[in-house]
Design a protein around this motif. Structure first.
Motif, mmCIF file in Angstrom:
data_model
loop_
_atom_site.group_PDB
_atom_site.id
_atom_site.type_symbol
_atom_site.label_atom_id
_atom_site.label_comp_id
_atom_site.label_asym_id
_atom_site.label_seq_id
_atom_site.Cartn_x
_atom_site.Cartn_y
_atom_site.Cartn_z
ATOM 1 N N GLN A 128 -3.980 17.040 -17.580
ATOM 2 C CA GLN A 128 -4.127 16.653 -16.205
ATOM 3 C C GLN A 128 -5.753 16.883 -15.540
ATOM 4 O OE1 GLN A 128 -1.896 18.886 -17.243
ATOM 5 N NE2 GLN A 128 -0.108 17.871 -17.326
ATOM 6 N N ALA A 129 -6.615 17.697 -16.228
ATOM 7 C CA ALA A 129 -7.739 17.747 -15.700
ATOM 8 C C ALA A 129 -8.621 16.196 -15.556
ATOM 9 C CB ALA A 129 -8.673 18.529 -16.558
ATOM 10 N N ARG A 130 -9.274 15.848 -14.589
ATOM 11 C CA ARG A 130 -9.883 14.624 -14.672
ATOM 12 C C ARG A 130 -11.026 14.569 -13.800
ATOM 13 N NH1 ARG A 130 -5.963 10.951 -13.529
ATOM 14 N NH2 ARG A 130 -7.440 9.302 -13.012
ATOM 15 N N GLY A 131 -11.936 13.458 -13.818
ATOM 16 C CA GLY A 131 -13.038 13.631 -12.973
ATOM 17 C C GLY A 131 -14.123 13.685 -13.685
ATOM 18 N N SER A 132 -15.225 12.831 -12.838
ATOM 19 C CA SER A 132 -16.620 13.189 -13.469
ATOM 20 C C SER A 132 -17.375 14.317 -12.816
ATOM 21 C CB SER A 132 -17.381 11.884 -13.035
ATOM 22 O OG SER A 132 -16.896 10.746 -13.771
ATOM 23 N N SER A 133 -18.337 14.749 -13.604
ATOM 24 C CA SER A 133 -19.135 15.932 -12.943
ATOM 25 C C SER A 133 -20.555 15.668 -13.412
ATOM 26 C CB SER A 133 -18.812 17.218 -13.572
ATOM 27 O OG SER A 133 -17.329 17.466 -13.348
ATOM 28 N N VAL A 134 -21.415 16.492 -12.662
ATOM 29 C CA VAL A 134 -22.889 16.775 -13.027
ATOM 30 C C VAL A 134 -23.373 18.088 -12.967
ATOM 31 C CG1 VAL A 134 -25.305 15.576 -12.612
ATOM 32 C CG2 VAL A 134 -23.247 14.331 -12.032
ATOM 33 N N PHE A 135 -24.149 18.565 -14.053
ATOM 34 C CA PHE A 135 -24.525 19.886 -14.026
ATOM 35 C C PHE A 135 -25.802 19.962 -14.295
ATOM 36 C CE2 PHE A 135 -20.151 19.706 -15.473
ATOM 37 C CZ PHE A 135 -19.556 20.908 -15.172
ATOM 38 N N ALA A 136 -26.500 20.909 -13.954
ATOM 39 C CA ALA A 136 -27.973 21.333 -13.968
ATOM 40 C C ALA A 136 -28.015 22.748 -14.496
ATOM 41 C CB ALA A 136 -28.755 21.442 -12.652
ATOM 42 N N LEU A 137 -29.218 23.363 -15.145
ATOM 43 C CA LEU A 137 -29.124 24.451 -15.468
ATOM 44 C C LEU A 137 -29.340 25.674 -14.549
ATOM 45 C CD1 LEU A 137 -30.013 26.129 -18.193
ATOM 46 C CD2 LEU A 137 -32.397 25.995 -17.631
ATOM 47 N N SER A 138 -28.659 26.866 -14.966
ATOM 48 C CA SER A 138 -28.787 27.935 -14.128
ATOM 49 C C SER A 138 -29.659 29.229 -14.782
ATOM 50 C CB SER A 138 -27.178 28.742 -13.835
ATOM 51 O OG SER A 138 -27.428 29.561 -12.962
ATOM 52 N N GLU A 139 -30.195 29.947 -14.055
ATOM 53 C CA GLU A 139 -30.878 31.153 -14.631
ATOM 54 C C GLU A 139 -29.981 32.205 -14.374
ATOM 55 O OE1 GLU A 139 -35.546 31.262 -14.271
ATOM 56 O OE2 GLU A 139 -34.721 30.410 -12.344
ATOM 57 N N ARG A 140 -29.154 32.120 -13.627
ATOM 58 C CA ARG A 140 -28.246 33.504 -13.015
ATOM 59 C C ARG A 140 -26.904 33.326 -13.267
ATOM 60 N NH1 ARG A 140 -31.510 31.670 -8.746
ATOM 61 N NH2 ARG A 140 -33.244 32.955 -8.284
ATOM 62 N N GLY A 141 -26.367 32.655 -14.319
ATOM 63 C CA GLY A 141 -25.046 32.423 -14.611
ATOM 64 C C GLY A 141 -24.475 31.186 -14.353
ATOM 65 N N ALA A 142 -23.118 31.036 -14.677
ATOM 66 C CA ALA A 142 -22.511 29.695 -14.071
ATOM 67 C C ALA A 142 -21.905 29.878 -12.768
ATOM 68 C CB ALA A 142 -21.432 29.388 -15.097
ATOM 69 N N THR A 143 -22.065 28.683 -11.997
ATOM 70 C CA THR A 143 -21.588 28.703 -10.785
ATOM 71 C C THR A 143 -19.793 28.883 -10.419
ATOM 72 O OG1 THR A 143 -21.768 26.390 -10.749
ATOM 73 C CG2 THR A 143 -23.366 27.310 -9.803
ATOM 74 N N SER A 144 -19.339 28.650 -11.822
ATOM 75 C CA SER A 144 -17.874 28.654 -11.800
ATOM 76 C C SER A 144 -17.341 29.165 -13.050
ATOM 77 C CB SER A 144 -17.073 27.310 -11.373
ATOM 78 O OG SER A 144 -17.269 26.406 -12.399
ATOM 79 N N ALA A 145 -16.187 29.599 -13.188
ATOM 80 C CA ALA A 145 -15.752 30.036 -14.754
ATOM 81 C C ALA A 145 -15.567 28.812 -15.703
ATOM 82 C CB ALA A 145 -14.254 30.743 -14.576
ATOM 83 N N ALA A 146 -15.145 27.505 -14.953
ATOM 84 C CA ALA A 146 -15.017 26.436 -15.656
ATOM 85 C C ALA A 146 -16.567 26.064 -16.257
ATOM 86 C CB ALA A 146 -14.326 25.364 -14.725
ATOM 87 N N ALA A 147 -17.420 26.093 -15.398
ATOM 88 C CA ALA A 147 -19.048 25.516 -15.803
ATOM 89 C C ALA A 147 -19.377 26.161 -16.858
ATOM 90 C CB ALA A 147 -19.701 25.620 -14.771
ATOM 91 N N GLY A 148 -19.048 27.694 -16.882
ATOM 92 C CA GLY A 148 -19.441 28.616 -17.850
ATOM 93 C C GLY A 148 -18.683 28.477 -19.154
ATOM 94 N N TRP A 149 -17.482 28.251 -19.248
ATOM 95 C CA TRP A 149 -16.685 27.591 -20.305
ATOM 96 C C TRP A 149 -17.188 26.280 -20.995
ATOM 97 C CZ3 TRP A 149 -13.565 23.406 -21.488
ATOM 98 C CH2 TRP A 149 -12.789 23.477 -22.506
#
Length: 442
Positions: A292-313
């Motif tokens: 069911q997961a859907r949609g587009s995303s854009v990511f940048a680098l983080s020095e302090r950890g992921a902004t969400s659990a999904a981004a970290g995964w």
């Protein structure tokens, strides 16, 4: 006393009978032992289940996959150039005898392959080479859908760097002479100013965008239910994005890979730096355990950890690409240490966020956004210390509806156009610095 002739004959018959019984018993025991141990011996021999060949401009990779670890020795032989692999305890099967059929005529480094039994328990594979190479061989433990792998990489002894050709092409385009004016446009000699100094011609340099097609070769990336592979989708979109960028008179794109082969994550970053790229854009197709997961995303680098659990995964999954694609961990990367030190500078990450927001606003016009804001995580492929870098998840390949869109040439073109427009929007708000101008003749 003397034995009679009859008693001697009887003894001789008894001796023959004992000999016959002894030989019969020996063969019965031998037959039993062979019947008992031959299945175990057969099972102890390892078979190569799959052999794959991945040619590329940078190197050619040959991969042997088996259900158990492969023990090997390797040596180079001169006049003519050959690479010899001796595999211990490997059966000769059709997978190996047909390996030569997988060698393309235009393979940069391999001319042909020969396979035979070198000695009991040892299978010899000879790679006939087109030129001298620097071979690397290493083993990989099982991961994802792969079993044990023996990987052989053939690098040219003198690297024929495609990056140099790319830069040479740009320089030739910069130095192209200005067309001479026609006779009608040339003023009469009497009217020409005698002491006029030719004006200094200023010409903007090309803006270079490194376009990175995620995964490739041994690493297929994620797969959809319909069999669509992420590595194929990313390459197709990257090629369309390059074509669109190259249409601009002051922009050129550089592909970190232009075929189906794997490029280690740090090498993608290194390539972008070596061509002095202004931006780095990595193309991917997202995946999740739920369709069911859907949609587009854009990511940048983080020095302090992921902004969400999904981004970290997601970052961990993408960073694991080196484990799947296959990287020789014995080869140290001197560039990586400096990169990690330079990451203390946050200016590049700030520019990456600006670029990511511009691209996200454009792709939101052609597809649902998975999240309305840019996310950040520790993606290894975004760690160029001096190049604004983003990772674009074009859609969820594990969503059946979005998988169908990703297979569509029209959607791929729309996505490439949207990313391009985001890049243009970024440069409109963040014009290149003064170093972006060259004086003709210098």
């Amino acid at each position: 006393m003397f034995e009679t002739t009859e008693s001697v004959a009887v003894k001789r018959d008894r001796a023959r009978t004992r000999s016959f019984l002894s030989f019969t018993l020996f063969f019965i025991v031998l037959w039993f032992l062979v019947g008992y141990f031959s299945p175990a011996l057969a099972q102890s021999a390892t078979q190569i289940s799959t052999a794959r060949v991945w040619p590329s401009p940078d190197y050619t990779r040959v991969t042997f996959e088996a259900h158990a670890p492969v023990s090997f020795t390797m040596m180079s032989v001169k006049d003519p150039e050959r690479l010899v692999l001796d595999l211990q305890g490997i059966d000769i099967t059709a997978v190996l005898t047909t390996l030569n059929e997988k060698i393309a005529a235009d393979d940069p480094y391999i001319k042909g392959v020969r396979v035979g039994r070198f000695k009991p328990g040892v299978t010899r594979i000879v790679l006939d080479l087109k030129a001298e190479v620097r071979p690397q061989a290493f083993v990989l433990p099982p991961i994802a859908e792969y079993g044990h792998r023996l990987v052989v990489d053939l690098y040219p002894a003198i690297p024929n760097d495609p990056l140099i050709a790319f830069l040479d092409k740009l320089e030739s385009q910069r130095a192209a002479p200005t067309p001479a004016p026609s006779a009608e446009e040339t003023p009469p000699a009497a009217e020409a100013p005698r002491a006029a100094k030719p004006p200094v011609q200023m010409r903007p340099r090309f803006i270079i965008v490194a376009v990175d097609a995620g995964h490739g070769g041994e690493d297929p990336g994620a797969s959809g239910r319909g069999g669509t592979r992420e590595k194929d989708v990313t390459l197709a979109i990257a090629q369309k994005l390059k074509a669109r960028i190259d249409q601009e008179p002051n922009m050129r794109a550089f592909l970190t890979r232009d075929g189906d082969y794997y490029v280690p994550l740090h090498m993608r970053v290194s390539k972008a730096r070596r061509v002095k790229a202004d931006l780095f854009v990595s193309i991917h197709a997202d995946a999740f355990i739920r369709p069911q997961a859907r949609g587009s995303s854009v990511f940048a680098l983080s020095e302090r950890g992921a902004t969400s659990a999904a981004a970290g995964w997601l970052a961990k999954r993408e960073n694991d690409a080196d484990l799947i694609g296959g990287v020789n961990l014995d080869v140290k990367d001197p560039y990586l240490k400096q990169t990690l030190l330079d990451l203390s500078q946050t200016a590049t990450i700030n520019d990456s966020l600006k670029l990511a927001k511009a691209v996200l606003s454009e792709i939101g016009g052609i597809n649902t956004l998975h999240k309305p804001e840019v996310e950040q995580a520790g993606f290894a492929v975004l760690k160029a210390p001096d190049i604004p870098s983003i990772l674009v998840e074009t859609a969820f390949i594990t969503n059946p509806d979005e998988e169908r869109r990703l297979k569509s040439s029209a959607y791929r073109q729309q996505m490439a156009e949207a990313v391009f427009q985001g890049i243009k929007r970024y440069f409109a708000a963040n014009p290149p610095l003064a170093r972006d101008r060259l004086v003709a003749g210098q």
